[in-house]
Design a protein around this motif. Structure first.
Motif, PDB file in Angstrom:
ATOM      1  N   GLY A   1      -7.729  11.118 -20.248  1.00 42.20           N
ATOM      2  CA  GLY A   1      -6.285  11.355 -20.354  1.00 42.20           C
ATOM      3  C   GLY A   1      -5.596  10.954 -19.063  1.00 42.20           C
ATOM      4  N   ALA A   2      -5.995   9.795 -18.515  1.00 41.74           N
ATOM      5  CA  ALA A   2      -5.522   9.386 -17.186  1.00 41.74           C
ATOM      6  C   ALA A   2      -4.008   9.202 -17.147  1.00 41.74           C
ATOM      7  N   ARG A   3      -3.442   9.479 -16.002  1.00 40.29           N
ATOM      8  CA  ARG A   3      -2.000   9.321 -15.817  1.00 40.29           C
ATOM      9  C   ARG A   3      -1.652   7.909 -15.355  1.00 40.29           C
ATOM     10  N   VAL A   4      -2.609   7.295 -14.630  1.00 46.49           N
ATOM     11  CA  VAL A   4      -2.358   5.978 -14.038  1.00 46.49           C
ATOM     12  C   VAL A   4      -3.609   5.117 -14.170  1.00 46.49           C
ATOM     13  N   VAL A   5      -3.418   3.817 -14.395  1.00 45.46           N
ATOM     14  CA  VAL A   5      -4.530   2.861 -14.284  1.00 45.46           C
ATOM     15  C   VAL A   5      -4.044   1.675 -13.452  1.00 45.46           C
TER      16      VAL A   5
ATOM     17  N   VAL B   1      -3.821   0.929 -24.012  1.00 46.21           N
ATOM     18  CA  VAL B   1      -3.494   2.050 -23.111  1.00 46.21           C
ATOM     19  C   VAL B   1      -2.261   2.786 -23.639  1.00 46.21           C
ATOM     20  N   PRO B   2      -2.359   4.112 -23.811  1.00 44.54           N
ATOM     21  CA  PRO B   2      -1.202   4.856 -24.318  1.00 44.54           C
ATOM     22  C   PRO B   2      -0.025   4.779 -23.339  1.00 44.54           C
ATOM     23  N   THR B   3       1.201   4.822 -23.862  1.00 39.32           N
ATOM     24  CA  THR B   3       2.364   4.628 -22.998  1.00 39.32           C
ATOM     25  C   THR B   3       2.566   5.792 -22.027  1.00 39.32           C
ATOM     26  N   ARG B   4       1.863   6.933 -22.249  1.00 36.91           N
ATOM     27  CA  ARG B   4       2.006   8.020 -21.270  1.00 36.91           C
ATOM     28  C   ARG B   4       1.153   7.769 -20.016  1.00 36.91           C
ATOM     29  N   CYS B   5       0.434   6.653 -20.008  1.00 39.63           N
ATOM     30  CA  CYS B   5      -0.323   6.266 -18.814  1.00 39.63           C
ATOM     31  C   CYS B   5       0.383   5.086 -18.152  1.00 39.63           C
ATOM     32  N   LEU B   6       0.656   5.229 -16.857  1.00 39.53           N
ATOM     33  CA  LEU B   6       1.322   4.142 -16.131  1.00 39.53           C
ATOM     34  C   LEU B   6       0.304   3.071 -15.744  1.00 39.53           C
ATOM     35  N   VAL B   7       0.623   1.822 -16.042  1.00 34.74           N
ATOM     36  CA  VAL B   7      -0.242   0.702 -15.665  1.00 34.74           C
ATOM     37  C   VAL B   7       0.365   0.026 -14.440  1.00 34.74           C
TER      38      VAL B   7
ATOM     39  N   ILE C   1       0.854  -1.198   0.000  1.00 27.24           N
ATOM     40  CA  ILE C   1       0.000   0.000   0.000  1.00 27.24           C
ATOM     41  C   ILE C   1       0.880   1.235   0.000  1.00 27.24           C
ATOM     42  N   ALA C   2       1.921   1.216   0.843  1.00 25.13           N
ATOM     43  CA  ALA C   2       2.827   2.361   0.935  1.00 25.13           C
ATOM     44  C   ALA C   2       3.541   2.570  -0.401  1.00 25.13           C
ATOM     45  N   VAL C   3       3.976   1.467  -1.026  1.00 25.43           N
ATOM     46  CA  VAL C   3       4.678   1.587  -2.304  1.00 25.43           C
ATOM     47  C   VAL C   3       3.723   2.142  -3.369  1.00 25.43           C
ATOM     48  N   LEU C   4       2.459   1.707  -3.310  1.00 21.01           N
ATOM     49  CA  LEU C   4       1.466   2.216  -4.262  1.00 21.01           C
ATOM     50  C   LEU C   4       1.307   3.726  -4.108  1.00 21.01           C
ATOM     51  N   GLN C   5       1.172   4.177  -2.865  1.00 21.65           N
ATOM     52  CA  GLN C   5       1.010   5.617  -2.647  1.00 21.65           C
ATOM     53  C   GLN C   5       2.250   6.375  -3.136  1.00 21.65           C
ATOM     54  N   GLU C   6       3.418   5.808  -2.903  1.00 19.52           N
ATOM     55  CA  GLU C   6       4.652   6.452  -3.359  1.00 19.52           C
ATOM     56  C   GLU C   6       4.716   6.507  -4.888  1.00 19.52           C
ATOM     57  N   LEU C   7       4.243   5.432  -5.539  1.00 20.24           N
ATOM     58  CA  LEU C   7       4.191   5.427  -7.007  1.00 20.24           C
ATOM     59  C   LEU C   7       3.303   6.565  -7.511  1.00 20.24           C
ATOM     60  N   LEU C   8       2.127   6.707  -6.884  1.00 18.12           N
ATOM     61  CA  LEU C   8       1.214   7.764  -7.319  1.00 18.12           C
ATOM     62  C   LEU C   8       1.827   9.131  -7.079  1.00 18.12           C
ATOM     63  N   GLN C   9       2.496   9.277  -5.940  1.00 23.12           N
ATOM     64  CA  GLN C   9       3.124  10.563  -5.641  1.00 23.12           C
ATOM     65  C   GLN C   9       4.294  10.841  -6.585  1.00 23.12           C
ATOM     66  N   THR C  10       4.851   9.794  -7.164  1.00 22.72           N
ATOM     67  CA  THR C  10       5.971   9.955  -8.094  1.00 22.72           C
ATOM     68  C   THR C  10       5.490  10.394  -9.472  1.00 22.72           C
ATOM     69  N   VAL C  11       4.301   9.914  -9.890  1.00 17.22           N
ATOM     70  CA  VAL C  11       3.900  10.167 -11.279  1.00 17.22           C
ATOM     71  C   VAL C  11       2.749  11.156 -11.456  1.00 17.22           C
ATOM     72  N   THR C  12       1.952  11.408 -10.417  1.00 20.92           N
ATOM     73  CA  THR C  12       0.783  12.269 -10.651  1.00 20.92           C
ATOM     74  C   THR C  12       1.030  13.712 -10.227  1.00 20.92           C
TER      75      THR C  12
ATOM     76  N   PRO D   1      -1.344  17.274  -9.228  1.00 20.28           N
ATOM     77  CA  PRO D   1      -2.681  17.464  -8.656  1.00 20.28           C
ATOM     78  C   PRO D   1      -3.773  17.422  -9.718  1.00 20.28           C
ATOM     79  N   GLY D   2      -4.813  16.648  -9.436  1.00 21.29           N
ATOM     80  CA  GLY D   2      -5.963  16.566 -10.339  1.00 21.29           C
ATOM     81  C   GLY D   2      -5.824  15.528 -11.436  1.00 21.29           C
ATOM     82  N   ASP D   3      -4.649  14.934 -11.595  1.00 18.19           N
ATOM     83  CA  ASP D   3      -4.501  13.870 -12.586  1.00 18.19           C
ATOM     84  C   ASP D   3      -5.454  12.724 -12.266  1.00 18.19           C
ATOM     85  N   ARG D   4      -5.912  12.045 -13.309  1.00 18.22           N
ATOM     86  CA  ARG D   4      -6.876  10.956 -13.101  1.00 18.22           C
ATOM     87  C   ARG D   4      -6.166   9.620 -12.891  1.00 18.22           C
ATOM     88  N   VAL D   5      -6.703   8.872 -11.942  1.00 17.54           N
ATOM     89  CA  VAL D   5      -6.226   7.515 -11.675  1.00 17.54           C
ATOM     90  C   VAL D   5      -7.420   6.588 -11.850  1.00 17.54           C
TER      91      VAL D   5
END
Ligand SMILES: *Cc1c(COP(=O)(O)O)cnc(C)c1O
Length: 358
Positions: A152-156, A181-187, A90-101, A103-107
């Motif tokens: 135009g989500a940043r993460v899925v 999924v476009p490569t500019r979106c992190l899976v 869970i912590a790693v997931l939150q860190e991943l989101l904080q690394t790539v998103t 504010p307001g980016d869609r997940v």
């Protein structure tokens, strides 16, 4: 709290759902089948390693968890530079989101899925987009790819197998999703339950991630390895991303005790895998019993089963409560039962005919 205090809080705090942990059984003699934990304590070697690490608890842990990362690298046959560990996945997931998103980016993620997703998304100041599961309780990957494009989500995030429904997506399904999924979106492939997968059609995320620059896999020591209380999880990511995560992560979140235990757990894996094998057999037997009694249960690839809400399930929940067994209920959507102690599952199976008398 006075009005003044409320002004000190971030504006969107009210939007954060609270994590609901599986409850312990009401009686101390009861069984906890509500948090997808392994029912047996860590083996002697793991306990010994953890106890050994306590002796230097006055020192900070190894900040990069070098030994653990190296052992994981050889366990998974990936380069060490691709691995980041953290205080639970869970912590790693939150860190991943904080690394790539930003504010307001869609997940984008499926719903119902793991309850931490909307929380860590909001904490990261990104915006969740929830895509309903299909009627068979599996991810609607086509709709998820469409949501990624539309927003135009940043993460899925793909939870495979999915918590709490236990269902999984297949290799061809996931491959065409990754194409779409476009490569500019992190899976992010959350494979917390990977070790319980028995269906060959369900892909190993590490293989899919190997040649794809925008795919990362999350795994954990909390489930199959039986170390939920020690908090160790990890991501296998492209090295630029792994590096980014190291930049945002809090230092020292994996304690020296947890590092030592995780290293020992990897060594003990051949034995632990037998325990996992028993759980998988018990899971399939339990689902067969449920089906034989006319109770709907989704085919599970994890260490829990999902019972969609129905009058029979209402009775089942009551029976569990009477038996001192805690299960995880999700409103009127369904109930998740962990494949825990055989006695507890037997007690539920025995109670079923009563429950099934509508
Ligand atoms: C249990 C679980 C995790 C693991 O969380 P940890 O922080 O590693 O304990 C991650 N994802 C899903 C879907 C889970 O069910």
């Amino acid at each position: 709290m006075t009005h003044q205090h409320l002004q000190l809080l971030r504006n969107d705090l009210g939007l954060l759902p609270r994590y609901v942990a599986g409850r312990p059984p009401r009686a101390s003699a009861g069984w906890k089948l509500s948090s997808n934990e392994i029912a047996v304590p860590p083996c002697d070697d793991v306990m010994l390693a953890a106890r050994g690490a306590l002796a230097s608890a006055n020192r900070y842990p190894d900040i990069t968890a070098t030994t653990l990362v190296q052992r994981l690298a050889s366990h998974l046959t990936v380069d060490a530079e691709h691995i980041v560990v953290g205080g639970g996945s869970i912590a790693v997931l939150q860190e991943l989101l904080q690394t790539v998103t930003d504010p307001g980016d869609r997940v984008v993620f499926a719903w119902r899925s793991y309850e931490a997703y909307p929380i860590v998304t909001r904490v990261s100041r990104a915006t969740p987009v929830e895509v309903p599961l299909l009627a068979d309780h599996r991810h609607d990957l086509a709709a998820m790819a469409e949501a990624v494009r539309r927003h135009g989500a940043r993460v899925v995030i793909v939870c495979n197998p999915n918590n709490p429904t236990g269902t999984a997506v297949t290799r061809p399904e996931l491959e065409s999703f990754l194409e779409a999924v476009p490569t500019r979106c992190l899976v992010i492939l959350d494979e917390a339950y990977r070790e319980f997968v028995t269906d060959d059609a369900v892909p190993d995320g590490l293989e899919l991630a190997r040649d794809r620059p925008n795919v990362v896999v999350l795994r954990t020591f909390s489930k199959a390895h039986g170390l939920a209380g020690l908090r160790v999880g990890y991501a296998v990511a492209p090295s630029w991303l792994a590096d980014g995560v190291r930049a945002v992560s809090l230092p020292f979140t994996v304690s020296s005790v947890a590092q030592a235990a995780a290293v020992a757990a990897l060594e003990a894996w051949p034995k632990q895998r037998e325990i996992v094998g028993e759980i998988v057999c018990r899971r399939d037997e339990f689902v067969a019993v449920l089906h034989a009694r006319g109770v709907e249960a989704t085919p599970s690839q994890a260490n829990f089963v999902w019972l969609p809400w129905s009058p029979v399930v209402v009775a089942l929940v009551e029976a569990c409560s009477d038996l001192g067994i805690s299960v995880r209920r999700f409103g009127k959507e369904g109930v998740r039962i962990t494949i825990g102690e055989p006695e507890a599952l037997a007690a539920i199976s025995t109670a079923l005919p009563l429950g099934a008398a509508r």
